[in-house]
Design a protein around this motif. Structure first.
Motif, PDB file in Angstrom:
ATOM      1  N   UNK A 130       0.857  -1.184   0.000  1.00 11.28           N
ATOM      2  CA  UNK A 130       0.000   0.000   0.000  1.00 11.28           C
ATOM      3  C   UNK A 130       0.896   1.237   0.000  1.00 11.28           C
ATOM      4  N   UNK A 131       0.301   2.377  -0.288  1.00 13.52           N
ATOM      5  CA  UNK A 131       1.039   3.631  -0.346  1.00 13.52           C
ATOM      6  C   UNK A 131       0.396   4.703   0.499  1.00 13.52           C
ATOM      7  N   UNK A 132       1.203   5.667   0.909  1.00 15.68           N
ATOM      8  CA  UNK A 132       0.724   6.852   1.635  1.00 15.68           C
ATOM      9  C   UNK A 132       1.571   8.040   1.212  1.00 15.68           C
ATOM     10  N   UNK A 133       1.027   9.233   1.362  1.00 16.75           N
ATOM     11  CA  UNK A 133       1.683  10.445   0.883  1.00 16.75           C
ATOM     12  C   UNK A 133       2.556  11.067   1.975  1.00 16.75           C
ATOM     13  N   UNK A 134       3.741  11.543   1.576  1.00 18.46           N
ATOM     14  CA  UNK A 134       4.641  12.243   2.488  1.00 18.46           C
ATOM     15  C   UNK A 134       5.029  13.571   1.859  1.00 18.46           C
ATOM     16  N   UNK A 135       5.352  14.582   2.670  1.00 21.45           N
ATOM     17  CA  UNK A 135       5.683  15.913   2.120  1.00 21.45           C
ATOM     18  C   UNK A 135       7.110  15.963   1.587  1.00 21.45           C
ATOM     19  N   UNK A 136       7.260  16.508   0.384  1.00 23.23           N
ATOM     20  CA  UNK A 136       8.560  16.619  -0.291  1.00 23.23           C
ATOM     21  C   UNK A 136       8.765  18.077  -0.691  1.00 23.23           C
ATOM     22  N   UNK A 137       9.991  18.567  -0.536  1.00 23.27           N
ATOM     23  CA  UNK A 137      10.361  19.904  -0.959  1.00 23.27           C
ATOM     24  C   UNK A 137      11.426  19.792  -2.052  1.00 23.27           C
ATOM     25  N   UNK A 138      11.270  20.591  -3.108  1.00 19.16           N
ATOM     26  CA  UNK A 138      12.229  20.625  -4.213  1.00 19.16           C
ATOM     27  C   UNK A 138      12.792  22.034  -4.272  1.00 19.16           C
ATOM     28  N   UNK A 139      14.034  22.273  -3.827  1.00 19.78           N
ATOM     29  CA  UNK A 139      14.613  23.619  -3.871  1.00 19.78           C
ATOM     30  C   UNK A 139      14.974  24.004  -5.290  1.00 19.78           C
ATOM     31  N   UNK A 323       4.775   7.192   8.592  1.00 21.86           N
ATOM     32  CA  UNK A 323       4.191   8.485   8.926  1.00 21.86           C
ATOM     33  C   UNK A 323       4.622   9.005  10.296  1.00 21.86           C
ATOM     34  N   UNK A 324       4.923   8.129  11.228  1.00 20.75           N
ATOM     35  CA  UNK A 324       5.301   8.574  12.564  1.00 20.75           C
ATOM     36  C   UNK A 324       6.522   9.493  12.559  1.00 20.75           C
ATOM     37  N   UNK A 325       7.424   9.303  11.593  1.00 20.55           N
ATOM     38  CA  UNK A 325       8.631  10.128  11.523  1.00 20.55           C
ATOM     39  C   UNK A 325       8.615  11.091  10.347  1.00 20.55           C
ATOM     40  N   UNK A 330       5.080  20.266  10.255  1.00 25.23           N
ATOM     41  CA  UNK A 330       6.011  21.261   9.739  1.00 25.23           C
ATOM     42  C   UNK A 330       7.234  20.712   9.042  1.00 25.23           C
ATOM     43  N   UNK A 331       7.340  19.397   8.882  1.00 25.53           N
ATOM     44  CA  UNK A 331       8.540  18.816   8.271  1.00 25.53           C
ATOM     45  C   UNK A 331       8.316  18.594   6.787  1.00 25.53           C
ATOM     46  N   UNK A 332       9.322  18.971   5.996  1.00 24.93           N
ATOM     47  CA  UNK A 332       9.346  18.728   4.553  1.00 24.93           C
ATOM     48  C   UNK A 332      10.694  18.127   4.218  1.00 24.93           C
TER      49      UNK A 332
END
Length: 352
Positions: A130-139, A323-325, A330-332
């Motif tokens: 299965x999949x879940x979404x995590x926040x990613x930042x691209x500078x 997801x716990x980590x 506020x983390x990206x």
């Protein structure tokens, strides 16, 4: 006869001792300082440090035990909070940036480790994905201030597991890669859990096409995939046909599914199709979902074998492994750092 000339011998460089210097490194007991004697090979040759090589330390470095503690804290909480925990438990002042660098470095290295499969293959293997979404930042690629112009987006972290039917300890794998990379990782995870030539594979999960395709390509006639019963029940709950008693109607259809009476459920849905101009068509969506996955709804056979009907195990694993980590407030994450943290979290979940 002329006397032969003696051959010139190459000059042998001998090590010269230099002055002793103070060597310091940090451990869980604090800073350790010793007087290190350094040697140089020849007058201008390389510097030799026998004590550092034998003791496995570097100037102003950290011991392996301290690195393990920093990585353990950094893998569970934010890097700033991890530095506070180190101060509480060991009385050491370590910058959060140092915790971040060590955690991500070891995470990237541990991702390359392979798990040795067991000596005996499992008779039946349970596989879920299965999949879940995590926040990613691209500078931005250029610019003096790379904080400006950055892109914030969400990427799917795909988590898979495999375990023998009689075991409660699964083997995990996680990646941000493509579907093909995820399928290869799923295969490796199954082999690490005991996949053999005669192992029967029971796959369970939602009805996503890419999951079904990967399972069929890898297992073939060796396994059977079952669509999550509770995922199917969500489609039935959305298709409210009897507004006076919706729960009774849904439970009746669920009972039919557990007895493999899929045709009866489809007949009950077909009689209440929405019109073509209806803005919402939950009955039609439920009908098509069941019809397209008719071959993966053998709930009676799974119950007879004692196999899982739902994929709650992988969904809960997303919470405590990914997801716990990676979804702290506020983390990206940059994608390479997210991959390193995923590898570290999976290694800890696999009890490496």
């Amino acid at each position: 006869m002329p006397t032969p000339k003696p051959k010139c011998r190459r000059a042998i460089r001998r090590p010269f001792a230099t002055v002793k210097k103070r060597l310091k490194w940090q451990t869980t007991f604090g800073w350790v300082s010793v007087a290190e004697e350094q040697w140089r090979l020849g007058r201008r040759g390389p510097l030799l440090r026998p004590f550092c090589q034998r003791a496995g330390v570097r100037p102003r470095g950290r011991s392996r035990r301290l690195q393990r503690a920093l990585v353990d804290f950094g893998a569970e909480e934010s890097f700033a909070r991890a530095a506070v925990r180190v101060r509480e438990h060991y009385g050491l002042d370590v910058a959060s940036e140092q915790v971040r660098q060590l955690t991500l470095t070891h995470g990237a290295q541990i991702s390359a480790l392979t798990v040795r499969p067991p000596q005996r293959a499992a008779a039946t293997l349970i596989r879920q994905l299965d999949g879940s979404m995590i926040p990613i930042v691209v500078p931005p690629a250029q610019g003096p201030d790379r904080r400006r112009g950055k892109q914030l987006l969400w990427r799917e972290a795909r988590l898979c597991l495999a375990r023998p039917q009689d075991s409660a300890t699964p083997c995990y794998g996680a990646t941000l890669g493509s579907v093909a990379v995820t399928g290869a990782l799923w295969r490796d995870t199954a082999q690490a859990a005991g996949l053999g030539l005669r192992t029967h594979v029971h796959g369970v999960g939602d009805g996503a096409e890419w999951i079904l395709t990967q399972f069929q390509e890898q297992s073939g006639a060796q396994g059977h995939y079952l669509v999550d019963f509770y995922h199917v029940s969500e489609y039935l709950a959305a298709a409210v046909i009897n507004p006076k008693a919706p729960q009774a109607w849904r439970r009746r259809q669920q009972g039919r599914l557990l007895e493999n009476k899929v045709t009866s459920v489809l007949r009950a849905l077909a009689a209440h199709w929405e019109s073509a101009d209806s803005p919402q068509a939950p009955v039609r969506a439920a009908y098509r979902y069941l019809e397209q996955r008719h071959a993966h709804l053998d709930y009676a056979g799974a119950r007879a074998q004692g196999w899982d009907l739902g994929s709650g195990e992988i969904k809960s694993a997303h919470r405590h492994v990914v997801q716990q980590r990676l979804k702290l407030a506020g983390s990206w994450w940059k994608e390479p750092n997210a991959e390193a943290m995923l590898g570290l979290r999976v290694a800890r979940a696999n009890q490496h």
